[in-house]
Each structure stands twice: as C-alpha cells, then as structure tokens.
Design an enzyme around this catalytic site. Sequence first.
Site, PDB file in Angstrom:
ATOM      1  N   SER A 125       6.126  -2.084   2.372  1.00 28.07           N
ATOM      2  CA  SER A 125       4.994  -2.927   1.983  1.00 28.07           C
ATOM      3  C   SER A 125       4.868  -2.964   0.470  1.00 28.07           C
ATOM      4  O   SER A 125       5.200  -1.999  -0.221  1.00 28.07           O
ATOM      5  CB  SER A 125       3.724  -2.319   2.582  1.00 28.07           C
ATOM      6  OG  SER A 125       2.583  -2.887   2.019  1.00 28.07           O
ATOM      7  N   TYR A 149      -1.881   5.455   3.856  1.00 32.85           N
ATOM      8  CA  TYR A 149      -0.980   4.467   4.485  1.00 32.85           C
ATOM      9  C   TYR A 149       0.162   4.125   3.542  1.00 32.85           C
ATOM     10  O   TYR A 149       1.344   4.168   3.919  1.00 32.85           O
ATOM     11  CB  TYR A 149      -1.756   3.192   4.872  1.00 32.85           C
ATOM     12  CG  TYR A 149      -0.841   2.024   5.159  1.00 32.85           C
ATOM     13  CD1 TYR A 149      -0.041   2.004   6.303  1.00 32.85           C
ATOM     14  CD2 TYR A 149      -0.734   0.945   4.259  1.00 32.85           C
ATOM     15  CE1 TYR A 149       0.819   0.943   6.551  1.00 32.85           C
ATOM     16  CE2 TYR A 149       0.126  -0.115   4.505  1.00 32.85           C
ATOM     17  CZ  TYR A 149       0.902  -0.117   5.650  1.00 32.85           C
ATOM     18  OH  TYR A 149       1.764  -1.148   5.894  1.00 32.85           O
ATOM     19  N   LYS A 153       4.510   4.826   3.614  1.00 35.97           N
ATOM     20  CA  LYS A 153       5.610   3.880   3.351  1.00 35.97           C
ATOM     21  C   LYS A 153       6.519   4.438   2.252  1.00 35.97           C
ATOM     22  O   LYS A 153       7.747   4.383   2.345  1.00 35.97           O
ATOM     23  CB  LYS A 153       5.049   2.509   2.933  1.00 35.97           C
ATOM     24  CG  LYS A 153       4.320   1.781   4.049  1.00 35.97           C
ATOM     25  CD  LYS A 153       5.279   1.378   5.151  1.00 35.97           C
ATOM     26  CE  LYS A 153       4.594   0.818   6.349  1.00 35.97           C
ATOM     27  NZ  LYS A 153       5.442   0.682   7.531  1.00 35.97           N
TER      28      LYS A 153
HETATM   29  P1  NAD Z   1       1.379  -4.267  14.401  1.00 31.92           P
HETATM   30  O1  NAD Z   1       0.355  -3.188  14.544  1.00 31.92           O
HETATM   31  O2  NAD Z   1       1.042  -5.614  14.913  1.00 31.92           O
HETATM   32  O3  NAD Z   1       2.760  -3.802  15.063  1.00 31.92           O
HETATM   33  C1  NAD Z   1       3.162  -2.457  15.072  1.00 31.92           C
HETATM   34  C2  NAD Z   1       3.608  -2.116  16.482  1.00 31.92           C
HETATM   35  O4  NAD Z   1       4.021  -0.753  16.512  1.00 31.92           O
HETATM   36  C3  NAD Z   1       2.504  -2.268  17.520  1.00 31.92           C
HETATM   37  O5  NAD Z   1       2.962  -3.067  18.577  1.00 31.92           O
HETATM   38  C4  NAD Z   1       2.225  -0.835  17.998  1.00 31.92           C
HETATM   39  O6  NAD Z   1       1.864  -0.803  19.363  1.00 31.92           O
HETATM   40  C5  NAD Z   1       3.554  -0.160  17.729  1.00 31.92           C
HETATM   41  N1  NAD Z   1       3.476   1.291  17.483  1.00 31.92           N
HETATM   42  C6  NAD Z   1       2.689   1.948  16.613  1.00 31.92           C
HETATM   43  N2  NAD Z   1       2.946   3.268  16.670  1.00 31.92           N
HETATM   44  C7  NAD Z   1       3.955   3.444  17.567  1.00 31.92           C
HETATM   45  C8  NAD Z   1       4.664   4.568  18.062  1.00 31.92           C
HETATM   46  N3  NAD Z   1       4.393   5.821  17.648  1.00 31.92           N
HETATM   47  N4  NAD Z   1       5.632   4.371  18.982  1.00 31.92           N
HETATM   48  C9  NAD Z   1       5.911   3.133  19.440  1.00 31.92           C
HETATM   49  N5  NAD Z   1       5.273   2.026  19.014  1.00 31.92           N
HETATM   50  C10 NAD Z   1       4.301   2.184  18.087  1.00 31.92           C
HETATM   51  O7  NAD Z   1       1.755  -4.332  12.854  1.00 31.92           O
HETATM   52  P2  NAD Z   1       2.568  -5.448  12.080  1.00 31.92           P
HETATM   53  O8  NAD Z   1       1.602  -6.211  11.254  1.00 31.92           O
HETATM   54  O9  NAD Z   1       3.477  -6.144  12.994  1.00 31.92           O
HETATM   55  O10 NAD Z   1       3.391  -4.521  11.091  1.00 31.92           O
HETATM   56  C11 NAD Z   1       4.694  -4.099  11.404  1.00 31.92           C
HETATM   57  C12 NAD Z   1       5.168  -3.162  10.309  1.00 31.92           C
HETATM   58  O11 NAD Z   1       5.117  -3.834   9.051  1.00 31.92           O
HETATM   59  C13 NAD Z   1       4.312  -1.913  10.152  1.00 31.92           C
HETATM   60  O12 NAD Z   1       5.154  -0.826   9.863  1.00 31.92           O
HETATM   61  C14 NAD Z   1       3.441  -2.226   8.959  1.00 31.92           C
HETATM   62  O13 NAD Z   1       3.051  -1.064   8.268  1.00 31.92           O
HETATM   63  C15 NAD Z   1       4.386  -3.081   8.118  1.00 31.92           C
HETATM   64  N6  NAD Z   1       3.661  -3.995   7.227  1.00 31.92           N
HETATM   65  C16 NAD Z   1       2.749  -4.844   7.753  1.00 31.92           C
HETATM   66  C17 NAD Z   1       2.038  -5.700   6.909  1.00 31.92           C
HETATM   67  C18 NAD Z   1       1.006  -6.630   7.463  1.00 31.92           C
HETATM   68  O14 NAD Z   1       0.184  -7.142   6.726  1.00 31.92           O
HETATM   69  N7  NAD Z   1       0.991  -6.927   8.746  1.00 31.92           N
HETATM   70  C19 NAD Z   1       2.294  -5.679   5.532  1.00 31.92           C
HETATM   71  C20 NAD Z   1       3.251  -4.807   5.039  1.00 31.92           C
HETATM   72  C21 NAD Z   1       3.951  -3.961   5.892  1.00 31.92           C
HETATM   73  C1  UD1 Z   2      -3.958  -5.238   2.472  1.00 33.62           C
HETATM   74  C2  UD1 Z   2      -3.685  -3.767   2.375  1.00 33.62           C
HETATM   75  C3  UD1 Z   2      -2.223  -3.544   2.047  1.00 33.62           C
HETATM   76  C4  UD1 Z   2      -1.336  -4.236   3.076  1.00 33.62           C
HETATM   77  C5  UD1 Z   2      -1.714  -5.714   3.091  1.00 33.62           C
HETATM   78  C6  UD1 Z   2      -0.903  -6.435   4.124  1.00 33.62           C
HETATM   79  C7  UD1 Z   2      -5.819  -2.872   1.595  1.00 33.62           C
HETATM   80  C8  UD1 Z   2      -6.548  -2.221   0.458  1.00 33.62           C
HETATM   81  N1  UD1 Z   2      -4.546  -3.193   1.352  1.00 33.62           N
HETATM   82  O1  UD1 Z   2      -3.685  -5.827   1.228  1.00 33.62           O
HETATM   83  O2  UD1 Z   2      -1.930  -2.176   2.048  1.00 33.62           O
HETATM   84  O3  UD1 Z   2       0.024  -4.100   2.730  1.00 33.62           O
HETATM   85  O4  UD1 Z   2      -3.103  -5.835   3.425  1.00 33.62           O
HETATM   86  O5  UD1 Z   2      -1.403  -7.688   4.403  1.00 33.62           O
HETATM   87  O6  UD1 Z   2      -6.349  -3.051   2.669  1.00 33.62           O
HETATM   88  N2  UD1 Z   2     -10.759 -10.222   0.886  1.00 33.62           N
HETATM   89  C9  UD1 Z   2     -12.029 -10.727   0.795  1.00 33.62           C
HETATM   90  N3  UD1 Z   2     -12.815 -10.651   1.895  1.00 33.62           N
HETATM   91  C10 UD1 Z   2     -12.385 -10.123   3.091  1.00 33.62           C
HETATM   92  C11 UD1 Z   2     -11.050  -9.623   3.167  1.00 33.62           C
HETATM   93  C12 UD1 Z   2     -10.270  -9.685   2.040  1.00 33.62           C
HETATM   94  O7  UD1 Z   2     -12.454 -11.207  -0.257  1.00 33.62           O
HETATM   95  O8  UD1 Z   2     -13.171 -10.069   4.054  1.00 33.62           O
HETATM   96  C13 UD1 Z   2      -9.882 -10.305  -0.300  1.00 33.62           C
HETATM   97  C14 UD1 Z   2      -9.430  -8.936  -0.790  1.00 33.62           C
HETATM   98  O9  UD1 Z   2     -10.325  -8.432  -1.730  1.00 33.62           O
HETATM   99  C15 UD1 Z   2      -8.069  -9.274  -1.383  1.00 33.62           C
HETATM  100  C16 UD1 Z   2      -7.584 -10.481  -0.587  1.00 33.62           C
HETATM  101  O10 UD1 Z   2      -8.727 -11.010   0.076  1.00 33.62           O
HETATM  102  O11 UD1 Z   2      -8.235  -9.656  -2.703  1.00 33.62           O
HETATM  103  C17 UD1 Z   2      -6.544 -10.106   0.443  1.00 33.62           C
HETATM  104  O12 UD1 Z   2      -7.032  -9.025   1.201  1.00 33.62           O
HETATM  105  P1  UD1 Z   2      -6.233  -8.437   2.449  1.00 33.62           P
HETATM  106  O13 UD1 Z   2      -5.891  -9.537   3.367  1.00 33.62           O
HETATM  107  O14 UD1 Z   2      -7.042  -7.299   2.988  1.00 33.62           O
HETATM  108  O15 UD1 Z   2      -4.871  -7.930   1.821  1.00 33.62           O
HETATM  109  P2  UD1 Z   2      -4.610  -6.899   0.613  1.00 33.62           P
HETATM  110  O16 UD1 Z   2      -5.848  -6.242   0.178  1.00 33.62           O
HETATM  111  O17 UD1 Z   2      -3.809  -7.601  -0.402  1.00 33.62           O
END
Ligand code: NAD
Ligand code: UD1
Length: 337
Positions: A125, A149, A153
């Site tokens: 991330s 968190y 990572k």
């Molecule tokens: P998500 O929660 O939708 O998907 C994660 C999946 O992992 C879920 O289906 C959950 O059931 C499964 N899971 C969690 N712990 C587990 C375990 N111990 N064993 C087996 N399955 C398990 O999340 P996502 O948004 O799809 O994110 C996927 C990956 O990408 C994560 O590692 C997350 O940290 C990373 N990531 C997500 C974002 C985002 O904004 N969505 C941003 C940056 C990085």
């Molecule tokens: C968040 C996570 C980051 C993760 C990323 C993935 C935090 C502090 N960081 O980032 O670790 O990798 O999501 O998508 O949670 N905002 C509002 N009102 C709201 C929600 C958000 O104004 O109700 C603003 C926030 O201040 C930010 C922007 O929208 O400036 C995006 O927020 P968000 O979607 O939560 O993502 P990040 O904070 O960038």
Amino acid sequence: MIVLLTGGTGYIGSHVCVELLNSGHDVVIADNLSNSKIGVVERINKIAGNSSVVFRKLDLRDYESLELVFHEFQFDAVMHFAGYKAVGESVYCPLKYYENNVQGSINLLKAMLKYNVKRIVFSSSATVYGMSEDVPFHEYSPLNAVNPYGRTKFFIEEILRDFQTANKDVMVCILRYFNPVGAHKSGLIGEDPTGIPNNLMPFIVHVAAGEQKKLSIFGSDYSTPDGTCVRDYIHVADLALGHTLALEKHKQDSGCFVYNLGRGKGISVLQMVRTFQKVNGIMIDYEFSERREGDIAVSYAANTKAYSVLGWKPENTLEDMCRDSWRWYKNSKLMKL
Ligand code: NAD
Ligand code: UD1
C-alpha cells in the site's frame, strides 16, 4: 499458470481473479471469508463465462490447512491479498493485525518454500510512504509507515526481501496500491464494506443512497488548490490489470520488484464529490469538519516504472470510478447482498 489467490473473494482479489481467468489462467481462491462472502465465487464465474474458479475456505494463520491446499494443487504463482486493512482498528488492536497480516504471510512463504512455489505478488500500500510531504512518491522514496496496519505492510515487504535474498530463484513482486475505488463494469462485484464506511468513495455512495445523511469533509485548510486533501484514486479494474501484467512480465525472472500502482493524478475530496454528483445526477450533502488525525495533505504516485516496465496504462477516468461505484452499490442492493 495455476495461481493461488489468498483473500481472493475480497474487493481487489475478486477483480484480479476475473482478470486472471480472462487471461487463461486457472485460479484457486483461499479465503476465510472474514471480510467477504461466498456468493462472490459464483459471480466471478458468471463474469468470466466458461472459466470456473476453485474455492477453499481456510485461514492463513492455520498452517496445516494451508498446507493441504498446497498439497492438492501444484501452484505456479501466488497472489497474496489476504489480510486486515482498517487503519483505525489497527491502532486499537495492533496484535490482531500483526498476527493476521504478518503471521499469515510467514505461513504462506513457509508453504511456498516447502512446495517449491517460486513466484509471489504481494498487495502492499502507499501507506508505507507515511507522512512525507515529498510527493509524488517514487518506489525508492523513504518508507515511514505511521500506524500498525501500515507497519504490517512494511514488515511484510522486508520479510519478502529477506526471503528472496535467501532463496535466489524466487520472484517477489510488491505492488503498492494508491486509493482503489470503482467496481467491475458488470455491477456483479465491488467493494462491500460492513457497517459505516471509513473511506471516501464508499461513504459518498452511502450518502447518495440515503444511508448516511451527509459527508464530513475532513479539513478545508490544507495547502491544496481547494483546501481539501488530494489523493490518487485508481479504478480497481486498472489495478487488477497491473497484477496480470506484473506476473506476465516477471514469470521467468528471479529477484524482488516493486511497483507503484496509481494514476499519478491528484484528486481533491471536493473534486471527487463534484464528479460523483455530475456523473450520477445525485446531490451529495456535505459539510466541512476537523482534519482527520493521520491524514496527509497530498498523496499521489510516480507511476512511470509501472508504465515503462510493465506497459501498464490505467484507462478508467474519475468519471468511470464514480459511475461504476454507484452502479455496483445499486446492483448489490437489488441482489440483496
Ligand atoms: P478485502 O478485505 O476486501 O479482502 C481481503 C480478503 O482477505 C477478504 O476476503 C478476507 O476474508 C480475507 N482474509 C483476511 N484474513 C485472512 C486470513 N487470515 N486467511 C484467509 N483469508 C483472509 O480487502 P481488499 O480491499 O481486497 O484488499 C486486499 C489487499 O490489498 C489487502 O492486503 C489490503 O491490505 C491491500 N490494500 C488494500 C487497499 C484498499 O484500499 N482496498 C489499499 C492498499 C492495499
Ligand atoms: C486510507 C488509509 C490507507 C489505505 C487507503 C486505501 C487511513 C488513514 N489511511 O487512505 O492506509 O491504504 O485508505 O484506500 O485510513 N475523507 C473525508 N471524509 C470521509 C472519508 C475520507 O473527507 O468521510 C477524506 C480523507 O480525509 C482523505 C480522502 O478523503 O483525504 C481519502 O480518504 P480515504 O478514502 O480514507 O483514503 P486515505 O486516507 O487516503
């Protein structure tokens, strides 16, 4: 290739699964369904037509059950999505995050080693770059995760680097996602947060649906063009494409490769709200409130490496992201998910 997707029924994993099936790969999903539903599997199969994905319910923290799936299939590659991802919760329950994210990853690497699987793509991330004001973030920018968190990572990235150093024939690919939003064009899969969303796009969607009264915009006095925070939103379909391109590019390689996956375009909160309103014809009621602790003013990717090395070109616009997020939400209600 036969690819294992840990966390493959989740938001990003499910989109990558569709992309892999469409590219002709076989996919096995291993997920404990802690943050996703089994119905996703059927919908993935529906989107991918003739292909059919295999699902095994298991928890990565349980090494024995993980081994069973490595014993059952000879994987060519692993894509590792499974983990917890709520920043706020990680501050209050750090051990839960370290145990699930870090221990789960260690178990996975142990099984890969034992069963001779040499390729892993890992979901990292942009959060690993932390609070730096030196934007855009390059892959070589200093890492400074500021919450548990983010540190999971960072630690997993370090573990992967050490693992690769000790096992020279292994290919590790670390993908650092910026802000994934949007959903599959079919409206069949998308982000499905439980409870009140924390992230911006899901919150906007809930306001649009009348589930929340108004959006609080956290801070209006940042040094940005309109005073609200700027982020690099990337459509989940483009993100998914980055995974298949990375696997294809590095399938014969060994070493450790890192790529930012972001559009490289900074979008403010107000811009996002206005675009959502315009594209979907729905007013989003909002108010300005205090800054959210831990937020940085501006975050966006330097993405030239993914462009030039992987040939990755994100095609979806901010309009597409707003349209697809809203379509998915409406569809998920119709499907009574
Ligand atoms: P998500 O929660 O939708 O998907 C994660 C999946 O992992 C879920 O289906 C959950 O059931 C499964 N899971 C969690 N712990 C587990 C375990 N111990 N064993 C087996 N399955 C398990 O999340 P996502 O948004 O799809 O994110 C996927 C990956 O990408 C994560 O590692 C997350 O940290 C990373 N990531 C997500 C974002 C985002 O904004 N969505 C941003 C940056 C990085
Ligand atoms: C968040 C996570 C980051 C993760 C990323 C993935 C935090 C502090 N960081 O980032 O670790 O990798 O999501 O998508 O949670 N905002 C509002 N009102 C709201 C929600 C958000 O104004 O109700 C603003 C926030 O201040 C930010 C922007 O929208 O400036 C995006 O927020 P968000 O979607 O939560 O993502 P990040 O904070 O960038």
